[in-house]
Design a protein around this motif. Structure first.
Motif, PDB file in Angstrom:
ATOM      1  N   GLU A   1      13.312  18.969  82.402  1.00  8.65           N
ATOM      2  CA  GLU A   1      13.539  18.819  83.889  1.00  8.65           C
ATOM      3  C   GLU A   1      14.993  18.742  84.210  1.00  8.65           C
ATOM      4  OE1 GLU A   1      11.276  15.416  85.257  1.00  8.65           O
ATOM      5  OE2 GLU A   1       9.415  16.089  84.623  1.00  8.65           O
ATOM      6  N   VAL A   2      15.688  19.819  83.517  1.00  8.33           N
ATOM      7  CA  VAL A   2      17.079  19.745  83.924  1.00  8.33           C
ATOM      8  C   VAL A   2      17.132  21.246  84.373  1.00  8.33           C
ATOM      9  CG1 VAL A   2      17.900  18.589  82.103  1.00  8.33           C
ATOM     10  CG2 VAL A   2      17.269  20.803  81.265  1.00  8.33           C
ATOM     11  N   ASP A   3      18.517  21.529  85.029  1.00 14.51           N
ATOM     12  CA  ASP A   3      18.634  22.968  85.341  1.00 14.51           C
ATOM     13  C   ASP A   3      19.876  23.637  84.318  1.00 14.51           C
ATOM     14  OD1 ASP A   3      21.065  21.442  85.737  1.00 14.51           O
ATOM     15  OD2 ASP A   3      21.026  21.788  87.810  1.00 14.51           O
ATOM     16  N   HIS A   4      20.005  22.968  83.358  1.00 17.15           N
ATOM     17  CA  HIS A   4      21.123  23.379  82.268  1.00 17.15           C
ATOM     18  C   HIS A   4      20.759  23.234  81.001  1.00 17.15           C
ATOM     19  CE1 HIS A   4      25.410  22.578  81.215  1.00 17.15           C
ATOM     20  NE2 HIS A   4      24.863  23.623  80.687  1.00 17.15           N
ATOM     21  N   VAL A   5      20.886  24.000  79.919  1.00 22.59           N
ATOM     22  CA  VAL A   5      20.686  23.886  78.433  1.00 22.59           C
ATOM     23  C   VAL A   5      21.871  24.287  77.815  1.00 22.59           C
ATOM     24  CG1 VAL A   5      19.201  24.270  76.583  1.00 22.59           C
ATOM     25  CG2 VAL A   5      18.160  23.968  78.697  1.00 22.59           C
ATOM     26  N   SER A   6      22.290  23.703  76.812  1.00 22.17           N
ATOM     27  CA  SER A   6      23.292  23.945  75.991  1.00 22.17           C
ATOM     28  C   SER A   6      23.145  24.707  74.661  1.00 22.17           C
ATOM     29  CB  SER A   6      24.480  22.804  75.789  1.00 22.17           C
ATOM     30  OG  SER A   6      24.902  22.443  77.041  1.00 22.17           O
ATOM     31  N   VAL A   7      23.535  25.679  74.340  1.00 19.09           N
ATOM     32  CA  VAL A   7      23.106  26.242  72.972  1.00 19.09           C
ATOM     33  C   VAL A   7      24.499  26.410  72.302  1.00 19.09           C
ATOM     34  CG1 VAL A   7      22.190  28.320  71.685  1.00 19.09           C
ATOM     35  CG2 VAL A   7      21.106  27.228  73.934  1.00 19.09           C
ATOM     36  N   TYR A   8      24.604  25.780  70.833  1.00 22.61           N
ATOM     37  CA  TYR A   8      25.627  26.243  70.325  1.00 22.61           C
ATOM     38  C   TYR A   8      25.261  26.723  68.906  1.00 22.61           C
ATOM     39  CZ  TYR A   8      30.060  25.255  67.474  1.00 22.61           C
ATOM     40  OH  TYR A   8      30.919  25.250  66.555  1.00 22.61           O
ATOM     41  N   GLY A   9      25.918  28.042  68.523  1.00 23.77           N
ATOM     42  CA  GLY A   9      25.593  28.404  67.416  1.00 23.77           C
ATOM     43  C   GLY A   9      26.918  28.623  66.308  1.00 23.77           C
ATOM     44  N   GLU A  10      26.877  28.264  65.066  1.00 25.18           N
ATOM     45  CA  GLU A  10      28.026  28.628  64.229  1.00 25.18           C
ATOM     46  C   GLU A  10      27.597  28.850  62.804  1.00 25.18           C
ATOM     47  OE1 GLU A  10      30.289  24.903  63.819  1.00 25.18           O
ATOM     48  OE2 GLU A  10      28.612  24.120  62.554  1.00 25.18           O
ATOM     49  N   VAL A  11      28.521  29.666  62.269  1.00 24.72           N
ATOM     50  CA  VAL A  11      28.466  30.326  60.975  1.00 24.72           C
ATOM     51  C   VAL A  11      29.622  29.701  60.289  1.00 24.72           C
ATOM     52  CG1 VAL A  11      28.286  32.343  59.569  1.00 24.72           C
ATOM     53  CG2 VAL A  11      27.440  32.400  61.771  1.00 24.72           C
ATOM     54  N   LEU A  12      29.328  28.736  59.460  1.00 23.36           N
ATOM     55  CA  LEU A  12      30.285  28.150  58.696  1.00 23.36           C
ATOM     56  C   LEU A  12      29.999  28.669  56.913  1.00 23.36           C
ATOM     57  CD1 LEU A  12      31.196  24.664  59.617  1.00 23.36           C
ATOM     58  CD2 LEU A  12      32.716  26.431  59.208  1.00 23.36           C
ATOM     59  N   GLY A  13      30.896  29.374  56.296  1.00 24.71           N
ATOM     60  CA  GLY A  13      30.450  29.594  55.335  1.00 24.71           C
ATOM     61  C   GLY A  13      29.284  30.385  55.225  1.00 24.71           C
ATOM     62  N   ASP A  14      28.349  29.760  54.403  1.00 24.17           N
ATOM     63  CA  ASP A  14      26.943  30.276  54.122  1.00 24.17           C
ATOM     64  C   ASP A  14      26.058  29.880  55.216  1.00 24.17           C
ATOM     65  OD1 ASP A  14      27.796  32.290  52.374  1.00 24.17           O
ATOM     66  OD2 ASP A  14      27.337  31.027  50.675  1.00 24.17           O
ATOM     67  N   VAL A  15      26.371  28.820  55.926  1.00 28.07           N
ATOM     68  CA  VAL A  15      25.394  27.928  56.572  1.00 28.07           C
ATOM     69  C   VAL A  15      25.617  28.438  58.084  1.00 28.07           C
ATOM     70  CG1 VAL A  15      24.679  25.821  57.289  1.00 28.07           C
ATOM     71  CG2 VAL A  15      25.658  26.168  55.029  1.00 28.07           C
ATOM     72  N   VAL A  16      24.462  28.757  58.539  1.00 19.74           N
ATOM     73  CA  VAL A  16      24.220  29.186  59.809  1.00 19.74           C
ATOM     74  C   VAL A  16      23.365  28.047  60.635  1.00 19.74           C
ATOM     75  CG1 VAL A  16      23.365  30.883  61.679  1.00 19.74           C
ATOM     76  CG2 VAL A  16      23.827  31.421  59.447  1.00 19.74           C
ATOM     77  N   THR A  17      24.100  27.329  61.704  1.00 17.61           N
ATOM     78  CA  THR A  17      23.504  26.385  62.519  1.00 17.61           C
ATOM     79  C   THR A  17      23.151  26.556  63.707  1.00 17.61           C
ATOM     80  OG1 THR A  17      24.835  24.933  61.035  1.00 17.61           O
ATOM     81  CG2 THR A  17      23.525  23.792  62.474  1.00 17.61           C
ATOM     82  N   VAL A  18      22.155  26.139  64.495  1.00 18.57           N
ATOM     83  CA  VAL A  18      22.187  26.386  66.130  1.00 18.57           C
ATOM     84  C   VAL A  18      21.850  25.080  66.514  1.00 18.57           C
ATOM     85  CG1 VAL A  18      20.994  27.246  67.959  1.00 18.57           C
ATOM     86  CG2 VAL A  18      21.411  28.547  66.075  1.00 18.57           C
ATOM     87  N   TYR A  19      22.492  24.633  67.614  1.00 12.62           N
ATOM     88  CA  TYR A  19      22.011  23.213  68.152  1.00 12.62           C
ATOM     89  C   TYR A  19      21.562  23.661  69.687  1.00 12.62           C
ATOM     90  CZ  TYR A  19      25.204  20.628  65.071  1.00 12.62           C
ATOM     91  OH  TYR A  19      25.594  20.295  63.737  1.00 12.62           O
ATOM     92  N   VAL A  20      20.655  22.711  70.046  1.00 13.88           N
ATOM     93  CA  VAL A  20      19.901  23.318  71.317  1.00 13.88           C
ATOM     94  C   VAL A  20      19.889  21.866  72.093  1.00 13.88           C
ATOM     95  CG1 VAL A  20      18.163  23.847  72.849  1.00 13.88           C
ATOM     96  CG2 VAL A  20      18.666  25.323  70.825  1.00 13.88           C
ATOM     97  N   ARG A  21      20.538  21.846  73.209  1.00 14.00           N
ATOM     98  CA  ARG A  21      20.668  20.493  73.785  1.00 14.00           C
ATOM     99  C   ARG A  21      20.427  20.229  75.171  1.00 14.00           C
ATOM    100  NH1 ARG A  21      25.110  17.086  75.773  1.00 14.00           N
ATOM    101  NH2 ARG A  21      24.474  14.773  75.156  1.00 14.00           N
ATOM    102  N   ASP A  22      20.047  19.430  75.614  1.00 13.36           N
ATOM    103  CA  ASP A  22      19.635  19.188  77.069  1.00 13.36           C
ATOM    104  C   ASP A  22      19.863  17.747  77.352  1.00 13.36           C
ATOM    105  OD1 ASP A  22      17.133  17.465  77.458  1.00 13.36           O
ATOM    106  OD2 ASP A  22      16.364  19.236  76.222  1.00 13.36           O
ATOM    107  N   ARG A  23      20.335  17.459  78.676  1.00 23.46           N
ATOM    108  CA  ARG A  23      20.495  15.825  79.182  1.00 23.46           C
ATOM    109  C   ARG A  23      19.327  15.500  80.101  1.00 23.46           C
ATOM    110  NH1 ARG A  23      25.821  17.608  80.311  1.00 23.46           N
ATOM    111  NH2 ARG A  23      27.454  16.470  78.499  1.00 23.46           N
ATOM    112  N   GLY A  24      18.090  16.039  79.541  1.00 21.68           N
ATOM    113  CA  GLY A  24      16.899  15.901  80.335  1.00 21.68           C
ATOM    114  C   GLY A  24      16.282  14.533  80.028  1.00 21.68           C
ATOM    115  N   LYS A  25      14.970  14.318  80.360  1.00 27.57           N
ATOM    116  CA  LYS A  25      14.311  13.073  80.315  1.00 27.57           C
ATOM    117  C   LYS A  25      13.862  12.703  78.862  1.00 27.57           C
ATOM    118  CE  LYS A  25       9.799  14.848  81.233  1.00 27.57           C
ATOM    119  NZ  LYS A  25       8.630  14.395  81.613  1.00 27.57           N
TER     120      LYS A  25
END
Lengths: 368, 215
Positions: A297-321
C-alpha cells in the motif's frame, strides 16, 4: 554553407577523365603509326613523330598504373602536366609531315583540354593556353606555314576549353542542387517523424491526463510512462532486457510501474553482463517488487542494484505497512518461498526484513 | 541561515515558467520566493542582489548552465546555498553542478512536501543526496585510485556504507538506525563525501565535468 561534394558525380567524372586519356593517347599512337607507314616510301619519314608517339604509349601505361593503384587522382596536376607536354609535342612533331596530319592529331590535344576541364576551369584554360602556344611556335618555326589550319586549331582548343568547362560546371551544380534537395527532403521527413511521434505519444498522454485528472495515481503513472518513453526517444537508450544487469533491472522496474501504478525508483552501481544467474536474480527482484506494489500500500518502491566484485546484490524496499513474518497468509509465504528457492537454486541467497508498519526490504544476492 | 519564525528566502532559477510557478505555488507558508530567474546571467545578478537563503537551481539553463551560476555566485557570495534540480538524471549534469558547489541534488519529479523538507535541510547546513546521486558517487569512486590524493580520491568503508543505504532509499534517520550511529554522524559522513566529490580529481568525475565543459 558548403554542401558536401557530390561523390557519385565526381567518381564518374574521374573515370571519364582516365578513359578519355587512354582513348586519346591510343588514338594518337595509332594515327602516328599509320602516318609513318604511309610515308614509308617517301624520302623523309616523319621521324619526329616517333618521339611523341613512343612518349604517348609509355605515358598511357604509366598513367593507367598510377591511377589504378590509386597513387594519383586521374586529374592530378602532375598527370595533367604530362598530358599537356605530350599533346604539345604531338602538335609540334607533325609539322614536317603535312597539313592533313596537323588536323588529324588535333584530337589528342582537345581530349587533354577536356580532362583538364574535369579538374576545373583553371586547369582547362592553362592547358589550352599551353597548346595554343605550341601551335604558335609551330607557325613560327615551320617552313610550310598553314595559317588557316593553325588558326582553326587554336579556335578548337579555346572553344573546347570553354565548352568543357561549362559542361563540367553545369553537371556539378545540378548535382549539388539535387543533393541539397535530397538533404532538405530528409530533414523535412525527420521533422515529420518527430511531430508524428510527439503527437502519437505526448499529445495522447496529455489528453489522457486531462481525462484522468481526478485520479492522481493514474496521472502519475501516465506521466512516468510518458517520461520514460520520451527519454528513450530523445536519448536513444532503449530498454532491452537481457543486455546487462543494470538495463535488466531498469526494464523490470519500468514494467512493474506500468502494470501496478506505483513509482519504482532504480539506482544501480556497476554492471555485469547477463547470465542465467543474473536472469534468476532479476526474476526474483521482479517478484519482490510486484509484491511490494501489490501488498505494501505504497505509491513508491526503491530498487537498488549493485555489482561489487563478483557479487551482484539487489535491494527492494518499500515503506509500506509491512507484516509480521510469523503470521502471514499462504499467498505471501508462497512468494517468499519462490524468491528464496529461485536464488538458492543458483547458489544465491535472499533475506527479508519486515515487521508490522516497518515496511519491507529484500536483499537478494548471487555471484556473477 | 534562517531564524525560527522568519520566513526562509528562496530564489527559483529555471527556464520553464510552468515549473517556476508550480514550485512557487507548492512551497509552504514558511518559505518566501524572493525572486525568479530564467537564465544564467539574470540568475547571478538577482542572487547577488536579493541574497536568498536557498537557491533552487535548474541544471540546464540558457546562457551557460546551473554549474556556472553556482561558480559565479560562490566567488562573491559563498554563503548562498544551492539545491540543484534537474529533469535529467545524466551523471555529468548532476555531478557538474554539485562539484561547482551545490549542497544537494533532487529530481524535478520530487513530491512538493519532500522538496520543502529538503530546502529546510540544506538551509540548515545539511547536504542532501538523492539515492541516484549516491549511486553516481559510488560508481565514480569504485575501484582503486591510480594516482592522486588517496584521502580525497577514495571513500572510507563507513562513507561507502552510508551511501549504499542512501542509494537503497534510506533517509538519514533510517541510515543512522541501520548502522547504529547518530544522525549527526551520518550527516558528517555525507558532508565529507560531498567534499571529496567536489575536490577529488578522479578521472570519472573530471570526465563528467569535462562533458559539461566545466574544466
Amino acid at each position: 554553407m558548403n554542401p558536401a561534394p557530390p561523390q557519385d558525380l565526381e567518381a564518374t567524372l574521374l573515370r571519364i577523365a582516365g578513359g578519355a586519356r587512354l582513348f586519346g593517347l591510343g588514338w594518337f599512337v595509332l594515327l602516328a603509326a599509320v602516318a609513318w607507314l604511309q610515308h614509308g616510301d617517301a624520302i623523309v619519314r616523319p621521324a619526329w613523330l616517333v618521339v611523341p608517339a613512343l612518349a604517348a604509349a609509355t605515358w598511357a601505361l604509366i598513367s593507367l598504373v598510377a591511377v589504378r593503384r590509386r597513387r594519383e587522382s586521374a586529374v592530378a596536376p602532375s598527370l595533367l602536366a604530362v598530358d599537356t607536354l605530350i599533346a604539345a609535342a604531338a602538335l609540334l612533331a607533325p609539322s614536317q609531315a603535312g597539313i592533313g596530319d596537323v588536323l588529324f592529331y588535333g584530337g589528342l590535344p582537345l581530349i587533354v583540354v577536356g580532362i583538364g576541364a574535369i579538374r576545373g576551369s583553371g586547369a582547362a584554360w592553362s592547358m589550352a593556353s599551353a597548346l595554343v602556344l605550341a601551335v604558335l611556335v609551330r607557325i613560327g618555326v615551320s617552313s610550310v606555314a598553314d595559317v588557316v589550319g593553325s588558326i582553326s586549331q587554336i579556335l578548337t582548343y579555346v572553344g573546347g576549353a570553354f565548352i568543357f568547362t561549362w559542361v563540367a560546371r553545369i553537371l556539378r551544380s545540378s548535382e549539388t542542387a539535387r543533393l541539397l534537395y535530397a538533404e532538405a527532403a530528409a530533414r523535412a521527413e525527420e521533422r515529420a517523424e518527430i511531430s508524428r511521434h510527439l503527437h502519437d505519444s505526448v499529445l495522447q498522454t496529455l489528453a489522457l491526463i486531462q481525462r484522468a485528472a481526478a485520479d492522481p495515481s493514474q496521472v502519475t503513472s501516465l506521466a512516468r510512462r510518458q517520461e520514460r518513453d520520451l527519454r528513450e526517444y530523445l536519448y536513444g537508450t532503449p530498454r532491452s532486457p537481457g543486455s546487462g544487469f543494470a538495463d535488466g533491472l531498469r526494464a523490470m522496474a519500468a514494467d512493474v510501474e506500468e502494470s501496478y501504478r506505483v513509482a519504482v525508483d532504480v539506482v544501480t552501481v556497476g554492471d555485469a553482463p547477463t547470465s542465467h544467474r543474473i536472469d534468476e536474480l532479476l526474476a526474483a527482484a521482479r517478484e519482490a517488487t510486484v509484491n511490494a506494489a501489490k501488498h505494501a500500500e505504497v505509491d513508491h518502491v526503491s530498487v537498488y542494484g549493485e555489482v561489487l566484485g563478483d557479487v551482484v546484490t539487489v535491494y527492494v524496499r518499500d515503506r509500506g505497512k509491512g507484516f509480521d513474518p510469523a503470521q502471514i497468509g499462504s499467498g505471501r509465504r508462497g512468494i517468499e518461498d519462490s524468491i528464496l528457492r529461485r536464488l538458492e537454486a543458483v547458489g544465491g541467497s535472499a533475506e527479508l526484513r519486515t515487521g508490522p508498519e516497518e515496511g519491507t526490504e529484500w536483499r537478494m544476492q548471487v555471484n556473477v | 541561515m534562517a531564524d525560527a519564525g522568519e520566513r526562509l528566502k528562496v530564489l527559483v532559477v529555471d527556464d520553464h515558467d510552468l515549473f517556476r510557478s508550480g514550485v512557487k505555488a507548492e512551497l509552504p507558508d514558511d518559505m518566501l520566493v524572493v525572486g525568479e530567474a530564467s537564465d544564467t546571467e539574470a540568475a547571478v545578478e538577482l542572487i547577488l542582489e536579493r541574497r536568498p537563503d536557498v537557491v533552487l537551481l535548474d541544471v540546464h539553463l540558457p546562457g551557460g548552465g546551473g554549474a556556472q551560476v553556482v561558480a559565479q555566485v560562490k566567488r562573491r557570495a559563498p554563503e548562498v546555498v544551492f539545491l540543484a534540480l534537474s529533469a535529467s538524471d545524466a551523471p555529468q549534469d548532476v555531478v557538474s553542478v554539485v562539484r561547482a558547489g551545490a549542497r544537494g541534488y533532487v529530481t524535478k519529479s520530487i513530491h512538493p512536501q519532500e522538496l520543502a523538507d529538503i530546502i529546510r535541510r540544506v538551509a540548515s547546513g545539511d547536504v542532501v543526496f538523492s539515492p541516484r546521486l549516491a549511486g553516481f558517487v559510488l560508481d565514480a569512486f569504485a575501484g582503486d585510485v591510480e594516482v592522486g590524493d588517496p584521502e580525497l580520491d577514495s571513500l572510507t568503508d563507513r562513507e561507502r556504507e552510508v551511501l549504499r543505504h542512501i542509494a537503497r532509499g534510506y533517509t538519514y534517520k533510517e541510515v543512522a538506525e541501520a548502522l547504529y550511529i547518530s544522525v549527526k554522524t551520518v550527516e558528517t559522513h555525507v558532508s565529507s563525501v560531498l567534499r571529496k566529490l567536489q575536490l577529488s580529481n578522479r578521472s570519472e568525475l573530471t570526465r563528467w565535468a569535462v562533458e559539461r565543459r566545466l574544466i
